[in-house]
Design a protein around this motif. Structure first.
Motif, PDB file in Angstrom:
ATOM      1  N   UNK A 154       0.906  -1.340   0.065  1.00 46.50           N
ATOM      2  CA  UNK A 154      -0.027   0.056  -0.052  1.00 46.50           C
ATOM      3  C   UNK A 154       0.859   1.255   0.056  1.00 46.50           C
ATOM      4  N   UNK A 155       1.975   1.140   0.707  1.00 44.82           N
ATOM      5  CA  UNK A 155       2.874   2.499   0.697  1.00 44.82           C
ATOM      6  C   UNK A 155       3.595   2.619  -0.483  1.00 44.82           C
ATOM      7  N   UNK A 199      -6.363   8.373  11.511  1.00 43.81           N
ATOM      8  CA  UNK A 199      -7.245   7.338  12.037  1.00 43.81           C
ATOM      9  C   UNK A 199      -7.983   7.746  13.081  1.00 43.81           C
ATOM     10  N   UNK A 200      -9.197   7.337  13.350  1.00 42.66           N
ATOM     11  CA  UNK A 200     -10.095   7.514  14.361  1.00 42.66           C
ATOM     12  C   UNK A 200     -10.217   6.448  15.276  1.00 42.66           C
ATOM     13  N   UNK A 247       2.874   6.545   9.577  1.00 40.90           N
ATOM     14  CA  UNK A 247       2.681   7.794  10.186  1.00 40.90           C
ATOM     15  C   UNK A 247       1.484   8.377   9.577  1.00 40.90           C
ATOM     16  N   UNK A 248       1.313   8.792   8.220  1.00 48.05           N
ATOM     17  CA  UNK A 248       0.109   9.275   7.747  1.00 48.05           C
ATOM     18  C   UNK A 248      -1.260   8.505   8.096  1.00 48.05           C
ATOM     19  N   UNK A 283       7.440   3.011   3.650  1.00 48.71           N
ATOM     20  CA  UNK A 283       6.388   2.272   4.561  1.00 48.71           C
ATOM     21  C   UNK A 283       6.213   3.185   5.878  1.00 48.71           C
ATOM     22  N   UNK A 284       7.292   3.688   6.244  1.00 49.26           N
ATOM     23  CA  UNK A 284       7.197   4.552   7.590  1.00 49.26           C
ATOM     24  C   UNK A 284       6.183   5.754   7.430  1.00 49.26           C
ATOM     25  N   UNK A 285       6.475   6.481   6.437  1.00 50.22           N
ATOM     26  CA  UNK A 285       5.715   7.664   6.058  1.00 50.22           C
ATOM     27  C   UNK A 285       4.052   7.427   5.899  1.00 50.22           C
TER      28      UNK A 285
END
Length: 96
Positions: free
Chosen positions: A40-41, A59-60, A53-54, A48-50
């Protein structure tokens, strides 16, 4: 030459404390989840780290239901299921 004398130190300007990434997070996951995250990244054009973090910042988190709320939900689901079954049962009897 005057510019060089005013700012003798070259290179990138320092980051503010809020921009520095000092904290680390260790997560254990299954290989399939790791591949999914990295895929997905990659599709989003991020590391994958960015990407993680995003995803975390957007997220809720929802509060878990209390035991009382779960009981009420089960009662409601059961009553609506019984209501549906009686409607279906009545339609079947009238058609015969």
């Amino acid at each position: 030459m005057d510019i060089m004398k005013k700012n003798p130190k070259g290179g990138r300007p320092p980051q503010s404390a809020s921009e520095k990434l000092k904290e680390r997070l260790t997560v254990q996951m299954a290989a399939a989840d790791d591949y999914a995250l990295r895929g997905k990244a990659r599709a989003a054009g991020l590391t994958w780290a960015e990407y993680a973090r995003t995803a975390l910042s957007r997220s809720v988190v929802r509060q878990r239901l209390t035991a009382e709320q779960m009981t009420l939900l089960r009662v409601f689901n059961k009553s609506s299921m019984l209501k549906h079954r009686t409607k279906v049962g009545m339609r079947g009897k009238h058609r015969r």
